[in-house]
Motif scaffolding. Structure first.
Motif, PDB file in Angstrom:
ATOM      1  N   ALA A  20       0.843  -1.198   0.000  1.00 31.49           N
ATOM      2  CA  ALA A  20       0.000   0.000   0.000  1.00 31.49           C
ATOM      3  C   ALA A  20       0.874   1.242   0.000  1.00 31.49           C
ATOM      4  O   ALA A  20       0.615   2.214  -0.729  1.00 31.49           O
ATOM      5  CB  ALA A  20      -0.917   0.000   1.209  1.00 31.49           C
ATOM      6  N   ALA A  21       1.916   1.227   0.839  1.00 34.30           N
ATOM      7  CA  ALA A  21       2.773   2.400   0.945  1.00 34.30           C
ATOM      8  C   ALA A  21       3.402   2.722  -0.401  1.00 34.30           C
ATOM      9  O   ALA A  21       3.445   3.886  -0.812  1.00 34.30           O
ATOM     10  CB  ALA A  21       3.850   2.161   1.992  1.00 34.30           C
ATOM     11  N   ALA A  76       0.233   3.264  -3.271  1.00 35.68           N
ATOM     12  CA  ALA A  76      -0.669   4.399  -3.147  1.00 35.68           C
ATOM     13  C   ALA A  76       0.083   5.715  -3.178  1.00 35.68           C
ATOM     14  O   ALA A  76      -0.426   6.718  -3.678  1.00 35.68           O
ATOM     15  CB  ALA A  76      -1.475   4.289  -1.865  1.00 35.68           C
ATOM     16  N   THR A  77       1.277   5.745  -2.627  1.00 38.21           N
ATOM     17  CA  THR A  77       1.937   7.038  -2.419  1.00 38.21           C
ATOM     18  C   THR A  77       3.348   7.102  -2.968  1.00 38.21           C
ATOM     19  O   THR A  77       4.070   8.038  -2.688  1.00 38.21           O
ATOM     20  CB  THR A  77       2.012   7.338  -0.926  1.00 38.21           C
ATOM     21  OG1 THR A  77       2.832   6.342  -0.323  1.00 38.21           O
ATOM     22  CG2 THR A  77       0.651   7.321  -0.272  1.00 38.21           C
ATOM     23  N   TYR A  78       3.750   6.121  -3.688  1.00 38.87           N
ATOM     24  CA  TYR A  78       5.148   6.033  -4.091  1.00 38.87           C
ATOM     25  C   TYR A  78       6.054   5.989  -2.877  1.00 38.87           C
ATOM     26  O   TYR A  78       7.120   6.587  -2.831  1.00 38.87           O
ATOM     27  CB  TYR A  78       5.566   7.207  -4.978  1.00 38.87           C
ATOM     28  CG  TYR A  78       5.067   7.093  -6.389  1.00 38.87           C
ATOM     29  CD1 TYR A  78       4.546   5.870  -6.860  1.00 38.87           C
ATOM     30  CD2 TYR A  78       5.141   8.158  -7.259  1.00 38.87           C
ATOM     31  CE1 TYR A  78       4.093   5.767  -8.154  1.00 38.87           C
ATOM     32  CE2 TYR A  78       4.686   8.053  -8.558  1.00 38.87           C
ATOM     33  CZ  TYR A  78       4.155   6.850  -9.004  1.00 38.87           C
ATOM     34  OH  TYR A  78       3.694   6.735 -10.272  1.00 38.87           O
ATOM     35  N   GLY A  79       5.642   5.364  -1.888  1.00 39.86           N
ATOM     36  CA  GLY A  79       6.508   5.191  -0.719  1.00 39.86           C
ATOM     37  C   GLY A  79       6.369   6.300   0.290  1.00 39.86           C
ATOM     38  O   GLY A  79       6.108   7.449  -0.048  1.00 39.86           O
ATOM     39  N   MET A  80       6.496   5.890   1.518  1.00 38.32           N
ATOM     40  CA  MET A  80       6.500   6.858   2.603  1.00 38.32           C
ATOM     41  C   MET A  80       7.871   7.508   2.651  1.00 38.32           C
ATOM     42  O   MET A  80       8.808   7.024   2.034  1.00 38.32           O
ATOM     43  CB  MET A  80       6.248   6.152   3.946  1.00 38.32           C
ATOM     44  CG  MET A  80       5.010   5.325   4.011  1.00 38.32           C
ATOM     45  SD  MET A  80       3.555   6.323   4.187  1.00 38.32           S
ATOM     46  CE  MET A  80       3.620   6.644   5.919  1.00 38.32           C
ATOM     47  N   PRO A  81       8.015   8.606   3.397  1.00 37.26           N
ATOM     48  CA  PRO A  81       9.346   9.192   3.576  1.00 37.26           C
ATOM     49  C   PRO A  81      10.310   8.133   4.114  1.00 37.26           C
ATOM     50  O   PRO A  81       9.906   7.230   4.836  1.00 37.26           O
ATOM     51  CB  PRO A  81       9.115  10.292   4.597  1.00 37.26           C
ATOM     52  CG  PRO A  81       7.682  10.640   4.458  1.00 37.26           C
ATOM     53  CD  PRO A  81       6.985   9.400   4.043  1.00 37.26           C
TER      54      PRO A  81
END
Lengths: 316, 482, 221, 682
Positions: free
Chosen positions: C166-167, C170-175
């Protein structure tokens, strides 16, 4: 001189209550004998009894306490006090304002309270039984008495005895259902409160049936005399209260000393009639089982309530 | 700077204690370290009082009126717990319940746990918050199984799995939150900072945020102990060493609730309604009811107070969900006083269990005669926790209940039912333990009374007098949480 | 749709498939193998996303996933299983066809749920969010339906795979900081799992979770 | 002199609370605690008594704000005629009881530590006083619960006895639930007073100013009535009362029954007449109905009771009922805008409050003296104590006379006033009320008569007759300080009964504060001798005359007869020829209450058992011994408390299923919670 009239009337009434009460009791007993076909000892027999008792020594149980000895005096005092309040021979009694009809009921209650205590004091089974039954009957009679009172007080909008009697006495003779009901209820409670058949039997010493006699079984001498006398006064007062409330016509409204003899005569006539009624009731009825008494008093209460209701429904 | 010092002390002492191991002074060092963090947090508090909220270390950390009091509370309770655990663990050690390794592990993890909680409170980053929440679980999970009894292992396993899964769901929520904020704030760390999020909250996509909140509420709610996600809590509280129960109940639950409340504010602002609040109210009232009924049939004293924690967390959650100045004020106060009261109750319960040699309520008797201070400590603890005045819990429940009467009168019967049943249940059990005659056989202990009565005194004061600074913080926090 | 996006979708499908594989597999070695495969797909998709979006920190995530999920964790579990002799069949609580049906419902549900989000996203990977959510839910389902401690751990790790997916999707990875922290947490968790397996083993002589049902309120039948 | 009266009350409270801190220091000098601290409490009570009397007489309201409490909600204090009156009630009783306590508590020394008692006793007193002066919701509830908690610990004083613990527990639970209900009532009013953006809505002043929609006002009233009613012991919430009051040491029982219940009455009055200030008709009807039910059930239960202290406790339920009857009438009259009659009804109720405090306090002190002397509470084991307790017996008798509403004692005055209020009801513009209310009066008459019966039994069985057991054979009379305490209370009973006009004139400010009218003025026209609440034509009662009349007749007769020479022969009790008359042949308490048990038994749960004694070779038809036992229980137990408790436990059993022990199920909870929320909330 005129100012002293009310006080004189008051004194007359107290004397009347004191000394006419045994006469009424004697009359009732004599009537009863006649109706039952016995020979009566005479209307004056209660006086003789009292005199005899007063002159006798007192026999007192070892463990009788001061409550036992104090009770006859208190009983006598409270009943006489009640006698000074209700309008028997005049409406305008100075002491009348001391207590209204509710306080009057309470005055009798004091005497009852103490006589019940005295019944328990010596520690016999009879005494306790009498107290227990007496208190129960009184409890059940109380609501009926109050309901009757309430109905009567609705007419004059007062609970003051004099004011009630004055109000009714000022009307012409009238017949109202509520008053009739109240009168019947009053008679029923009168039988219970003064310990007459069918609730109690004043002449029995049979353990299963006695109530009032059970409590005073241990009394003797002048104590017994006082208790007996108070009992007679109570009968007298209750009867004359009934007369005053329901057929007050003939009781003088003013404070004229001259009206008194006539008033006494009228009252005597009424009382004699009422006593005859009581005797007829006592002769015709059998003593009830003790646990029928609630039904009896319940009936009284019901009739009184009907009286009150019919006042609101029919007479307004 | 102060914030960094705060972390350094706890992290450093964790390492220190791991090295020192089960030496003579380990317990004292533990106390000292906790006390040092407490003092530092006081400085921080003073700072915040004078200058208001602030951020530090390049926006990585931030303090405002809401978390500063929780920081002080956390360090304070951990200090008193450290004091209590000195006596308590010495007894356990002497009776062979914990070994050499166990003590080393215990002390190190205690400090680690404090570190994790402080991090969770002070971080500005939603992601770091998640990490530190997980860290808090991880550092305590093996403490729960410290005694290695079958039931303690079972409890720890459940704690671990349930909280692990729960917190994983919270991560999903975090991802969704990031997903939403990324579009507004931009990529990178900035998108996860509370301070940024709150500024742009009304521009965040409500659908995503609502989805995220569901994961947050189930995730963090598991740690708060909301019914029906609570099942790990009674087990973990009852089987671990009592000091750990005290901090779990008194602190960890607060931290989780803190996280949840932060999320709620965000979501509510994005949705423009009290949607998130209503979900919290639902959970809160459910927790209150279920926990209070569970209290009725408890046989284990620590389990019972664990349920009471669920109940009170339910009340606090409800209060925050209800919103509005008075209810929020009540919720903040409730977190504070519950934490103080519950930890002090666990202290006394720990000693009571040591005296009687069992946690079984039926076998704990006549505490007042056996050890008056422990006995009265429990009496007053229960009085306080059941919301009897003049203790602080009453103050918060007073505010919350009156506000509920206004804003959600339909829920009042349920609320009242919960409170009444909980009261009846707790007093019923307390009476049998405290009054009457003690059993013949009982252990002699040297109890640590200071922490208990210090806490009780504070709770008492909070019920009767509200200090100016606390009031200002709370009012500021109410403003923040609007 | 670009080719890489297509590949990512294929990988997503693979991940979903492995999730179902985990759900139906009866043998513990098979489970470990499937889990490793899932990690591999995850890592590959992460790397692809990193390539497509040009986000270098995602490579690190991919590498982390590769080492942790494909090598380290399966290995640790493998060693555990061997050491503790627990390679018997895995007994599910709910029978397997039923589990599969529930799984399918969950996938449909996730799809339905993520539909509004799909509309909002501009990323190439937006369609995969449904897969990520279903992976999470399927992992959850696995934890619920399996009796043994080890299988629960695998379910938990699969759930985390879903989160990772999901990370990235959905978001191209979290920080990066977050990613690293999460990875560290998972590592610690894995260690603790290991410790636990031993603790459970020594205290209960079995890894069957039905031994661990003593702490409860409910009494009697 | 601004605030001087309230500072007097505060001084009293301060002394009481300060002694809490001092007492533990003397833990090792038990005698010192008893002989010093209790007189201090009496002194403190005198302060507040003084302030209370003056506050009522002055008619002004003093307010004070203490700088503690919640933020923006410091503790508000207020001393107005209403609180002044109740302070008078509480302090007067506290004064007597504190004197009494000195002797009573000394009896515990050597048996158990009295420190505990000496700590919670002043807290209890202080709690009551604080309740009466508090003027905001928060402070009120704090004081209220302080009172409850302190009395809880006092009930638990003899904590070794299982029944005491049970009693204390039930008491506290009911009290707490009541407090929550009160809190909610405050919530309603505060919400309308100032909303919940500030803390200002919590002051009573703000609440007075609030205008509530009728439905909400009713909600607040019902909640408050439930809450205060639970404390006052209204039927069916009364079951805790006969358990808790007897369990406490007798001096505390006296305070609980005499004073603490009155704070609940205070609460009801404060709420309805002052804060909500416009009672609705149905409130009055509700209060009247509940009052009558409490009165009748209370007195019957008392009559059937064999335990002296339980009997007194049940009688408190009855008296609270009578007070509520008066208040209910007051509300009905006010809702019809008839202030004069409302004033009459309220005055009756409040007068009875004062009276009940006095005679119930006296009776509990007497019961305490008996307990002190014999060590038993069961009347079946007593008897003949009048010979051993020469002081206690007459004092107890005074209490019995007062509570039985017999003139010239105080109980009669308030009962008389209540009847007068009843007899006023035909002037109401509502036909059906005119029909129904008199029936209430009849019930009240029944109650009064039954109460007399009950106390004939209480006094008769306890003090008269022969000793029924060893326990009373060695009985001794009360100590001087106990006598002093009782004597003050007894004197108060008599004075309140003989000079009602003075008291009612003093209460004038009170009725004008509550009903906007006073009955004292109309009485004043005729003079202090005659009590004429409405007019001399309507009704009148002259207590001094009754006393004087009876006394003079009594004296005259006594003196007349005394001069006659007739000896008194003391002989053994006539034994009907049985020769062996034993104390077991006396009428017992159970026997005494047999008629009411038969007549009203259906109102209670009665278990009667007759078992033949052990077989000793006789045929079963003629057993040597027969055991008879009868157990009377309140139906409220079976109808109300039991089911509630059972239901709670059943629900608890069901909730326990949640915690199944299986981790899969727990995970499934989380799983389904997620699914549920996703499905429903989105």
């Amino acid at each position: 001189m005129r100012e002293a009239f009310p006080l004189l009337i008051e004194a007359c009434q107290i004397a009347l209550v004191l000394f006419a009460a045994p006469l009424l009791a004697g009359w009732v007993r004599a009537l009863k004998c006649w109706t039952q076909g016995r020979t009566s000892p005479g209307v004056l027999q209660p006086y003789r009894n009292l005199i005899k008792l007063f002159s006798k020594d007192i026999v007192l149980a070892h463990n009788a306490s001061w409550v036992f000895r104090f009770t006859p005096y208190l009983l006598f005092g409270s009943v006489l006090m009640a006698g000074a309040i209700i309008p028997i021979i005049s409406v305008d009694l100075p002491l009348s304002a001391t207590a209204d009809i509710i306080a009057l009921v309470a005055l009798f209650a004091i005497g009852r309270f103490f006589i019940a205590l005295a019944g328990m004091d010596v520690g016999t089974a009879f005494g306790g039984m009498g107290s227990s039954r007496e208190m129960m009957i009184a409890s059940l009679a109380e609501p009926a008495v109050l309901m009757t009172t309430f109905t009567v007080s609705l007419f004059g909008h007062t609970t003051s005895l004099s004011e009630m009697v004055r109000f009714i006495g000022q009307q012409n003779f009238f017949l109202s259902p509520s008053m009739v009901f109240a009168a019947i209820a009053f008679v029923l409670t009168l039988l219970a409160e003064t310990g007459r058949v069918p609730v109690d039997n004043p002449v029995t010493h049979l353990e299963l049936t006695m109530i009032h006699e059970g409590m005073i079984l241990e009394y003797s001498g002048r104590y017994l005399a006082l208790v007996e006398w108070a009992g007679m006064m109570k009968l007298f007062i209750f009867t004359s209260l009934g007369v005053a409330l329901f057929v007050p016509w003939g009781i003088p409204q003013g404070d004229d000393l001259m009206d008194i003899p006539l008033a006494v005569l009228i009252m005597a006539g009424k009382l004699a009639l009422v006593a005859a009624g009581i005797v007829l009731a006592e002769t015709g009825l059998a003593k009830m089982r003790i646990f029928r008494v609630p039904e009896f008093l319940g009936t009284a209460f019901l009739i009184a309530t009907l009286g009150m209701l019919s006042h609101f429904i029919l007479e307004m | 700077m102060i914030i960094v010092a705060l972390f350094t002390v706890s992290l450093f002492s964790a390492v220190m204690l791991a090295i020192i191991g089960d030496r003579r002074l380990a317990a004292e060092i533990n106390i000292l370290a906790s006390f040092a963090t407490f003092v530092i947090s006081l400085f921080l508090a003073v700072d915040v009082y004078h200058s208001g909220g602030m951020t530090a270390a390049d926006n990585y950390f931030f303090v405002d009126a809401f978390n500063v009091y929780l920081v002080v509370l956390t360090t304070f309770v951990s200090t008193t717990t450290a004091v209590f655990s000195r006596n308590y663990m010495r007894f356990e050690r002497a009776h062979g319940k914990v070994g050499h390794k166990g003590m080393r592990f215990y002390h190190a993890m205690f400090q680690m746990f404090i570190f994790a909680m402080l991090l969770a409170l002070l971080t500005n980053n939603v992601g770091v918050l998640w990490i530190s929440m997980e860290l808090a679980t991880l550092s305590t999970v093996l403490l729960v199984s410290l005694y290695r009894t079958p039931s303690s292992v079972e409890a720890a396993w459940k704690y671990f799995i349930l909280c692990g899964v729960g917190i994983a769901l919270a991560l999903f929520g975090t991802i969704l939150l990031y997903f939403a904020s990324e579009k507004v704030v931009g990529e990178g760390t900035q998108g996860l900072l509370w301070t940024n999020l709150i500024l742009v909250s009304d521009r965040l996509e409500p659908t995503i945020l609502s989805l995220a909140f569901i994961f947050f509420v189930v995730g963090y709610g598991t740690k708060v102990g909301l019914v029906p996600l609570h099942n790990w809590l009674p087990d973990a509280h009852s089987e671990g060493p009592t000091p750990i129960s005290a901090v779990l109940s008194g602190l960890l639950l607060n931290i989780a609730l803190y996280a949840l409340v932060r999320c709620k504010v965000l979501v509510n602002k994005a949705m423009g309604s009290n949607w998130a609040g209503e979900i919290m109210m639902g959970f809160g009232i459910l927790s209150l009811i279920v926990a209070s009924f569970s209290l009725l049939r408890q046989k284990d004293v620590k389990r019972m107070f664990a349920y009471s924690s669920i109940e009170h967390m339910g009340i606090a959650t409800f209060a925050f969900g209800l919103g509005g100045p008075i209810a929020t004020f009540g919720g903040l106060l409730h977190m504070l006083v519950h934490s103080l009261t519950k930890s002090s109750i666990f202290f006394t319960v720990g000693h009571a269990a040591q005296i009687s040699g069992t946690q079984h309520i039926a076998n704990i008797k006549g505490l007042i005669k056996a050890n008056p201070l422990v006995g009265w400590g429990m009496v007053f603890g229960v009085i306080a926790i059941t919301g009897m005045p003049p203790f602080g819990v009453f103050a918060s429940e007073f505010l919350i209940l009156t506000a509920t009467m206004k804003y959600a009168p339909m829920l009042i019967p349920l609320f009242m039912l919960g409170i009444a049943v909980a009261f009846a249940a707790l007093f019923r059990k307390m009476q049998t333990m405290v009054f009457g005659d003690p059993p013949e056989v009982r252990q002699e202990i040297s109890a640590a009374h200071v922490p208990v009565f210090l806490h009780m005194a504070l709770v008492l004061v909070l019920g009767l007098y509200f200090p100016q600074f606390l009031q200002r913080w709370f009012l500021d926090a109410v403003e923040i949480l609007k | 749709m670009t080719f890489t996006a297509q590949i990512i979708n294929v990988l997503a499908a693979c991940i979903l498939l492995t999730s179902f594989g985990l759900l139906v597999q009866r043998r513990i070695y098979g489970l470990l193998r499937i889990f490793a495969w899932q990690g591999l797909f995850l890592s590959a998709s992460t790397a692809l996303v990193a390539y497509t979006a040009g986000m270098n920190h995602l490579y690190i995530s991919a590498a982390l996933t590769l080492t942790l999920k494909v090598v380290v964790l399966p290995y640790i579990l493998y060693v555990l299983v061997n050491r503790l002799n627990i390679y018997r069949d895995v007994e599910p609580l709910v029978n397997i066809p039923a589990t599969m049906l529930i799984g399918i419902v969950l996938v449909i549900f996730s799809y339905h749920l993520t539909a509004p989000i799909r509309e909002l996203s501009t990323l190439v990977t937006r369609t995969t969010l449904a897969v990520a959510l279903s992976t999470v839910l399927l992992g959850f389902l696995m934890m619920i339906t399996r009796k043994k401690a080890v299988t629960q751990i695998i379910g938990f790790l699969a759930l985390e795979n879903g989160l990772f997916f999901a990370a990235t999707s959905a978001t191209y990875g979290m920080p990066l900081v977050i990613e690293l922290g999460v990875a560290l947490d998972i590592l610690i968790a894995a260690f603790i799992f290991g410790i636990f397996i031993f603790q459970i083993r020594t205290t209960f002589d079995s890894l069957d979770l039905k031994e661990m049902e003593k702490l409860k309120e409910h009494e009697g039948a | 002199m601004e605030g001087s009266l309230s500072s007097l009350v505060l001084t009293a409270i301060f002394i009481l609370i300060a002694s809490v801190a001092i007492v533990p220091l003397f833990h090792r000098r038990q005698h010192l605690i008893v002989s010093i601290i209790f007189p201090v409490f009496s002194a403190a009570s005198l302060f507040s008594l003084f302030a209370g009397i003056l506050a009522v007489a002055g008619g002004e309201a003093e307010t004070l704000i203490l700088p503690v409490g919640l933020p923006d909600l410091p503790f508000h204090l207020r001393l107005d005629p209403l609180s002044g009156f109740f302070i008078t009630v509480v302090s007067l009783l506290a004064f007597c009881v504190s004197i009494y306590s000195r002797g009573y508590i000394a009896g515990f020394i050597g048996k158990r530590s009295v420190t505990h008692l000496a700590i919670f006793y002043p807290l209890f007193l202080a709690g009551m006083l604080l309740v009466l002066v508090s003027d905001d919701a928060y402070f009120f509830l704090i004081s209220w619960e302080l009172m409850a908690a302190a009395s809880y610990f006092l009930v638990l004083y003899e904590d070794g006895v299982v029944e005491n613990r049970r009693a204390a527990y039930i008491y506290l639970v009911v009290a707490h639930i009541g407090a929550v209900a009160i809190l909610l009532a405050f919530g309603v009013m505060a919400g309308f007073a100032a909303g919940f953006d500030t803390f200002h809505g919590y002051t009573f002043d703000a609440m007075r100013g609030a205008s509530l929609p009728p439905a909400w006002a009713s909600t607040a009233f019902v909640l408050a009535f439930l809450g205060f009613g639970a404390k006052a012991g209204i039927v069916p919430l009364h079951v805790w009362l006969p358990e808790a009051h007897p369990a406490a040491p007798s001096n505390v029982s006296a305070l609980m029954s005499g004073a603490m219940l009155k704070t609940a009455i205070y609460g009801i009055v404060r709420f309805t007449f002052d804060i909500l200030h416009t009672p609705q008709l149905w409130w009055g009807e509700l209060v009247l109905a509940v009052g009558l039910a409490s009165a009748i059930l209370g007195v019957l239960a008392a009559l059937l009771e064999n335990d002296l202290k339980r009997l007194l406790a049940y009688s408190s339920v009855e008296n609270i009922g009578i007070i509520l009857v008066g208040l209910g009438l007051g509300m009905i009259f006010l809702s019809f805008h008839q202030p004069l009659m409302a004033a009459l009804a309220i005055t009756a109720a409040l007068y009875h409050t004062l009276n009940h405090a006095m005679f119930k306090g006296l009776l509990f002190m007497g019961a305490g003296a008996v307990l002190h002397a014999t060590g038993v509470r069961n009347m079946e084991k007593m008897g003949g104590l009048i010979h051993k307790m020469k002081w206690t017996a007459p004092l107890f008798l005074v209490g019995c006379l007062s509570i039985s509403a017999l003139p010239p004692f105080n109980g009669f005055v308030s009962e008389w006033l209540t009847f007068q209020a009843f007899l006023m009801s035909p002037s109401l513009p509502s036909q059906h009320l005119n029909l129904v209310i008199p029936l209430g009066a009849a019930l009240l008459a029944l109650v009064a008569a039954l109460s007399a019966s009950c106390f004939v039994k209480a006094f008769g069985v306890t003090f008269l007759g022969h000793c029924r057991s060893e326990a009373c054979a060695t009985a001794h009379d009360a100590t001087p300080s106990m006598r002093a305490g009782m004597m003050i209370a007894a004197t108060a009973c008599l004075l309140l009964g003989v000079f009602p006009t003075v008291v009612i004139a003093w209460m004038g400010n009170l009725s004008s504060q509550l009903a906007g009218e006073t009955i004292a003025r109309s009485a004043g026209e005729v003079g202090w001798l005659w009590l004429t609440p409405v007019s001399a034509q309507r009704a009148s009662y002259a207590a001094p005359m009754v006393l004087l009349g009876i006394a003079s007749v009594l004296l005259v007769v006594f003196l007349t007869l005394r001069s006659k020479k007739s000896a008194i022969h003391r002989v053994p009790l006539w034994d009907c020829g049985f020769e062996k008359i034993t104390s077991t042949m006396q009428y017992t308490s159970t026997a005494f209450s047999m008629p009411p048990r038969l007549i009203f038994g259906y109102l209670f749960h009665i278990k009667e058992r007759v078992r033949p004694g052990l077989p000793d070779g006789r045929p079963a038809e003629f057993p040597a011994k027969v055991n008879y036992s009868v157990r009377v229980r309140d139906r409220a137990w079976g109808w109300f408390y039991r089911p509630v408790a059972d239901l709670a436990f059943r629900l608890a059993k069901h909730t326990a299923r949640l915690q199944h022990g299986r981790i899969h199920i727990y995970l499934a909870y989380s799983f389904f919670t997620i699914l549920f929320l996703l499905l429903v909330a989105l």
